[in-house]
Structure formats: structure tokens, C-alpha cells
Design a protein around this motif. Structure first.
Motif, PDB file in Angstrom:
ATOM      1  N   ASP A  37      -0.099  12.705  -0.249  1.00 23.83           N
ATOM      2  CA  ASP A  37       1.454  12.255   0.075  1.00 23.83           C
ATOM      3  C   ASP A  37       1.973  12.296  -1.432  1.00 23.83           C
ATOM      4  O   ASP A  37       1.322  13.029  -2.247  1.00 23.83           O
ATOM      5  CB  ASP A  37       1.605  11.012   0.652  1.00 23.83           C
ATOM      6  N   HIS A  38       3.287  11.929  -1.519  1.00 19.29           N
ATOM      7  CA  HIS A  38       3.956  12.148  -2.781  1.00 19.29           C
ATOM      8  C   HIS A  38       3.352  11.241  -3.951  1.00 19.29           C
ATOM      9  O   HIS A  38       3.305  11.821  -5.229  1.00 19.29           O
ATOM     10  CB  HIS A  38       5.337  11.727  -2.835  1.00 19.29           C
ATOM     11  N   ALA A  39       2.626  10.357  -3.556  1.00 18.84           N
ATOM     12  CA  ALA A  39       1.906   9.435  -4.600  1.00 18.84           C
ATOM     13  C   ALA A  39       0.483   9.943  -5.064  1.00 18.84           C
ATOM     14  O   ALA A  39      -0.083   9.294  -6.076  1.00 18.84           O
ATOM     15  CB  ALA A  39       1.704   8.028  -3.965  1.00 18.84           C
TER      16      ALA A  39
ATOM     17  N   SER B 249       9.539  11.719  -1.041  1.00 19.21           N
ATOM     18  CA  SER B 249       8.481  10.659  -0.325  1.00 19.21           C
ATOM     19  C   SER B 249       8.451  11.337   1.150  1.00 19.21           C
ATOM     20  O   SER B 249       9.061  11.860   1.906  1.00 19.21           O
ATOM     21  CB  SER B 249       9.491   9.479  -0.147  1.00 19.21           C
TER      22      SER B 249
ATOM     23  N   TYR C 114       1.822   9.648   4.821  1.00 23.38           N
ATOM     24  CA  TYR C 114       0.595  10.094   4.621  1.00 23.38           C
ATOM     25  C   TYR C 114      -0.074  10.511   5.881  1.00 23.38           C
ATOM     26  O   TYR C 114      -0.977  11.176   5.919  1.00 23.38           O
ATOM     27  CB  TYR C 114      -0.478   9.189   3.695  1.00 23.38           C
TER      28      TYR C 114
ATOM     29  N   CYS D 240      -3.764   9.673  -1.714  1.00 25.43           N
ATOM     30  CA  CYS D 240      -2.461   8.941  -1.628  1.00 25.43           C
ATOM     31  C   CYS D 240      -2.517   8.060  -2.832  1.00 25.43           C
ATOM     32  O   CYS D 240      -3.197   8.247  -3.775  1.00 25.43           O
ATOM     33  CB  CYS D 240      -2.247   8.298  -0.462  1.00 25.43           C
ATOM     34  N   GLY D 241      -1.314   7.124  -2.815  1.00 22.54           N
ATOM     35  CA  GLY D 241      -1.680   6.023  -3.851  1.00 22.54           C
ATOM     36  C   GLY D 241      -2.996   5.303  -4.076  1.00 22.54           C
ATOM     37  O   GLY D 241      -3.466   5.313  -5.211  1.00 22.54           O
ATOM     38  N   THR D 242      -3.269   4.773  -2.977  1.00 19.95           N
ATOM     39  CA  THR D 242      -4.488   4.012  -3.109  1.00 19.95           C
ATOM     40  C   THR D 242      -5.860   4.733  -2.523  1.00 19.95           C
ATOM     41  O   THR D 242      -7.026   4.324  -2.754  1.00 19.95           O
ATOM     42  CB  THR D 242      -4.369   2.704  -2.400  1.00 19.95           C
ATOM     43  N   GLY D 243      -5.501   5.418  -1.703  1.00 20.51           N
ATOM     44  CA  GLY D 243      -6.339   6.315  -0.643  1.00 20.51           C
ATOM     45  C   GLY D 243      -6.695   5.653   0.358  1.00 20.51           C
ATOM     46  O   GLY D 243      -7.310   6.034   1.458  1.00 20.51           O
ATOM     47  N   ILE D 244      -6.053   4.118   0.420  1.00 21.79           N
ATOM     48  CA  ILE D 244      -6.491   3.322   1.718  1.00 21.79           C
ATOM     49  C   ILE D 244      -5.694   3.962   3.111  1.00 21.79           C
ATOM     50  O   ILE D 244      -6.333   4.007   4.080  1.00 21.79           O
ATOM     51  CB  ILE D 244      -6.210   1.925   1.204  1.00 21.79           C
ATOM     52  N   GLY D 245      -4.658   4.278   2.955  1.00 22.61           N
ATOM     53  CA  GLY D 245      -3.823   4.907   4.065  1.00 22.61           C
ATOM     54  C   GLY D 245      -4.425   6.005   4.368  1.00 22.61           C
ATOM     55  O   GLY D 245      -4.621   6.129   5.731  1.00 22.61           O
TER      56      GLY D 245
ATOM     57  N   ARG E  85      -3.528   6.154  -7.728  1.00 23.95           N
ATOM     58  CA  ARG E  85      -2.927   4.891  -8.615  1.00 23.95           C
ATOM     59  C   ARG E  85      -4.022   4.254  -8.984  1.00 23.95           C
ATOM     60  O   ARG E  85      -4.105   3.197  -9.701  1.00 23.95           O
ATOM     61  CB  ARG E  85      -1.845   4.191  -7.870  1.00 23.95           C
TER      62      ARG E  85
HETATM   63  O1  LIG Z   1      -1.174   4.524  -1.064  1.00 25.00           O
HETATM   64  C1  LIG Z   1      -0.744   4.477   0.097  1.00 25.00           C
HETATM   65  C2  LIG Z   1      -1.024   4.362   1.334  1.00 25.00           C
HETATM   66  O2  LIG Z   1      -2.294   3.504   1.103  1.00 25.00           O
HETATM   67  C3  LIG Z   1       0.548   5.395  -0.304  1.00 25.00           C
HETATM   68  O3  LIG Z   1       0.618   6.455  -1.290  1.00 25.00           O
HETATM   69  C4  LIG Z   1       1.600   4.450  -0.639  1.00 25.00           C
HETATM   70  O4  LIG Z   1       1.820   3.548   0.059  1.00 25.00           O
HETATM   71  C5  LIG Z   1       2.993   4.894  -1.098  1.00 25.00           C
HETATM   72  O5  LIG Z   1       4.159   4.031  -1.318  1.00 25.00           O
HETATM   73  P1  LIG Z   1       5.360   4.364  -1.989  1.00 25.00           P
HETATM   74  O6  LIG Z   1       6.081   4.907  -0.747  1.00 25.00           O
HETATM   75  O7  LIG Z   1       5.878   3.143  -2.591  1.00 25.00           O
HETATM   76  O8  LIG Z   1       5.307   5.654  -3.163  1.00 25.00           O
END
Ligand SMILES: O=C(CO)[C@H](O)[C@H](O)COP(=O)(O)O
Length: 149
Positions: free
Chosen positions: A8-10, A39, A42, A65-70, A109
Motif C-alpha cells: 500500500d502507500h505505507a 493513500s 491494502y 504495508c505499514g506494519t505488515g499486519i493488515g 514501519r
Molecule cells: O499497516 C497498515 C495495515 O496494517 C497500513 O499500511 C496502515 O494502516 C496505513 O495507515 P495510514 O493510512 O495512516 O498511512
């Protein structure tokens, strides 16, 4: 080795680094995007990667993604996908050897570029051990069927 990758963007910057890392390993890499920092959601990108891996078009998928969790939550909703969120080389090796994971999830992240590269390299280099682990994968498949996945 054919690999499909998305973020995703993150996860965009780390994804680009990992495309280079995989190409250095002579993998054939299909980069699904996104191409800008705008934005995005994911699950849309996880869907493209997981459908292609589940269909056998690619050996592995990589999702950032930001954490990989989503990404990992989403990916594991798809039948035939065994997605692993990894923050260490050890986890990457073990999830291939024991879980035959076919999708690797990473958090931009959470892990630095150097560590992420090592994780991806360990993931693609490690074979599934089979043996006692196969019957456990069979049980995962049974669970998928039981839950209508
Ligand atoms: O890590 C994520 C999902 O697990 C996403 O990358 C994160 O939630 C995106 O956040 P934002 O819209 O605030 O950049």
C-alpha cells in the motif's frame, strides 16, 4: 522463480527496495504497485497478489504495508494462501521450512531495508521440509474447507 509483489502507500519505498533485491537474486518479479504515495487500501493489493499465487501463477507473493499486519490478515482469508508476517530471518526460514508459507508480509514501519532484504532472501532460499509438517498443512486445508474458504 516467479514472484508477485505489492504494497500500500505505507509500504511503497520498501517494496521498491525488495523488487531490486529479488531481481538481484534473478527472480522474475511482477510488481503490482501502487506507483504513487497516494493513500490506498491494502486489501485491494493483497487480493491481486493472493489470487495469483493461489492460482499457481507465481511461486511466492510479497506484501508490504505499514506494519505488515493488515496485509497478513487479508492474505490469510484466501484459500490456499499461507501468509507469514516476518520481522526476522529466523521467522522467514522457519515459516518456509515448517509452514510452507507462500506469501511473505513485511512492515515498512517496523523493519529497516537491510533486515527486510535478509528476510526476503531467507524466505525464497528455504525449502519446505515436508515430513511431519505436511500433515499439519493438510489440517490447515481441512480447516479452510470447514470454514467455507
Ligand atoms: O499497516 C497498515 C495495515 O496494517 C497500513 O499500511 C496502515 O494502516 C496505513 O495507515 P495510514 O493510512 O495512516 O498511512
Amino acid at each position: 522463480m516467479k514472484i508477485i509483489i505489492a504494497s500500500d502507500h505505507a509500504g511503497l519505498e520498501l517494496r521498491r527496495e525488495l523488487v531490486s533485491a529479488l531481481q538481484e537474486l534473478r527472480a522474475e518479479v511482477h510488481d503490482v504497485g501502487p506507483t504513487t504515495n497516494a493513500s490506498v487500501d491494502y486489501p485491494d493489493f493483497a487480493k491481486t497478489v493472493c489470487r495469483a499465487v493461489a492460482a499457481g501463477e507465481y511461486q511466492y507473493g510479497v506484501l508490504v504495508c505499514g506494519t505488515g499486519i493488515g496485509m497478513s490478515i487479508t492474505a490469510n482469508k484466501y484459500r490456499g494462501i499461507r501468509a507469514a508476517l516476518c520481522t526476522s530471518e529466523f521467522e522467514a526460514r522457519m515459516t518456509r521450512a515448517h509452514n510452507d508459507a507462500n506469501v511473505l508480509c513485511l512492515g515498512q514501519r517496523v523493519v529497516g531495508v537491510g533486515l527486510a532484504r535478509s528476510i526476503v532472501e531467507a524466505f525464497v532460499a528455504t525449502p519446505f521440509e515436508g515430513g511431519r509438517h505436511q500433515k499439519r498443512l493438510d489440517k490447515i486445508r481441512e480447516a479452510e474447507s470447514e470454514n467455507g474458504r
